[in-house]
Design an enzyme around this catalytic site. Structure first.
Site, PDB file in Angstrom:
ATOM      1  N   HIS A  96      19.601  49.968  88.410  1.00  0.00           N
ATOM      2  CA  HIS A  96      19.083  48.627  88.097  1.00  0.00           C
ATOM      3  C   HIS A  96      19.968  47.995  87.027  1.00  0.00           C
ATOM      4  CE1 HIS A  96      16.533  45.437  86.556  1.00  0.00           C
ATOM      5  NE2 HIS A  96      15.947  45.454  87.736  1.00  0.00           N
ATOM      6  N   GLU A 168      20.063  42.543  93.878  1.00  0.00           N
ATOM      7  CA  GLU A 168      19.385  41.893  92.760  1.00  0.00           C
ATOM      8  C   GLU A 168      20.420  41.221  91.861  1.00  0.00           C
ATOM      9  OE1 GLU A 168      15.320  43.923  92.341  1.00  0.00           O
ATOM     10  OE2 GLU A 168      16.675  44.727  90.834  1.00  0.00           O
TER      11      GLU A 168
HETATM   12  P1  PGA Z   1      11.594  40.040  88.284  1.00  0.00           P
HETATM   13  O1  PGA Z   1      12.315  41.476  88.272  1.00  0.00           O
HETATM   14  O2  PGA Z   1      10.911  39.916  89.634  1.00  0.00           O
HETATM   15  O3  PGA Z   1      10.621  40.091  87.169  1.00  0.00           O
HETATM   16  O4  PGA Z   1      12.671  39.003  88.130  1.00  0.00           O
HETATM   17  C1  PGA Z   1      13.017  41.865  89.410  1.00  0.00           C
HETATM   18  C2  PGA Z   1      13.712  43.175  89.223  1.00  0.00           C
HETATM   19  O5  PGA Z   1      14.241  43.454  88.144  1.00  0.00           O
HETATM   20  O6  PGA Z   1      13.738  43.951  90.160  1.00  0.00           O
END
Ligand code: PGA
Length: 257
Positions: A96, A168
């Protein structure tokens, strides 16, 4: 999209054990729609409590937000893949951007963790995404495809077909993020699907997800993309009510009555 439609959340650094239990009990008593694969990723401290609160017949998969690639031993502050599996994880989030940015996660450690996850019988959920300057330079596709190739580099082609990949974009995540539009997501996810097919001998990965400021207003549109098999949600699914509403949207996108 491939069925089922994956819909899941990482709780990130939120929830005490009691809060985790209450959330899981709430979604366990609701009837989850068909056509979806729900998953919840608690903090390590509440993973076992979430597992204990989840009925055996629940379709919800639990995951861990991180684990070390090494075996048990001298790793102060870390947990191993085997330990998170023992606490209830069936999948493990790897790479992540918050970990890449603040916790020294690199393409190399992501690849080591993906290898260790598979060895421990866990499904890797590999996160990739470009920073804003790369996005603005129009280089997102090259950036994330290089991240994905590195992440999958220690897996066999058969093992790649069991992996989940989440796109992401860093600029889309969190309270200062702006959700990517379907037009921005489509070419990147299409390239990720192509790379996954290439390194898996034509099969592709298990599912490709989008994450970054997903909410009830944008979820359905993001799921219209042919290569997007699900959504990975933060804040909008931190309440059980939010999670269930997003699960309903995912089920509608799946088109399963
Ligand atoms: P968020 O986080 O939906 O709060 O933007 C997404 C993530 O980090 O996977």
């Amino acid at each position: 999209m491939k069925l089922p439609v994956w819909i899941g959340t990482s709780w990130k650094m939120t929830k005490t054990i009691a809060e985790a239990r209450a959330y899981i009990e709430h979604i366990a008593t609701a009837e989850l729609p068909a056509g979806i694969q729900p998953f919840v990723i608690p903090a390590h401290t509440s993973l076992a409590a979430a597992r204990d609160a989840l009925p055996a017949e629940s379709p919800v998969l639990l995951g861990a937000q991180n684990a070390h690639w090494g075996p048990e031993g001298a790793g102060t502050g870390e947990v191993s893949m085997r330990m998170v599996g023992d606490a209830g994880a069936r999948l493990v989030e790897i790479g992540h951007s918050e970990r890449r940015q603040h916790h020294a996660e690199t393409d190399e450690t992501v690849a080591l963790k993906a290898r260790a996850a598979v060895d421990a019988g866990l499904m890797p959920l590999i996160c990739v995404g470009e920073p804003v300057d790369v996005h603005e330079a129009g280089e997102a596709i090259e950036f994330v495809s290089s991240q994905v190739r590195a992440a999958l580099g220690r897996l066999s082609s058969t093992e790649v077909s069991g992996v989940l990949i989440a796109y992401e974009p860093i600029w889309a995540i969190g309270e200062h993020g702006r959700p990517a539009t379907p037009t921005e997501v489509a070419p990147v996810v299409s390239e990720l699907a192509r790379v996954a097919r290439e390194v898996s001998g034509g099969v592709g990965c298990r599912a490709l997800l989008y994450g970054g400021s997903v909410d009830e207003a944008n979820a359905a549109d993001l799921l219209l993309d042919a290569n997007t098999d699900g959504l990975f949600v933060g804040r909008a699914a931190w309440t059980p009510e939010g999670f269930l509403r997003l699960a309903a949207i995912a089920a509608e996108a799946a088109g399963v009555p």
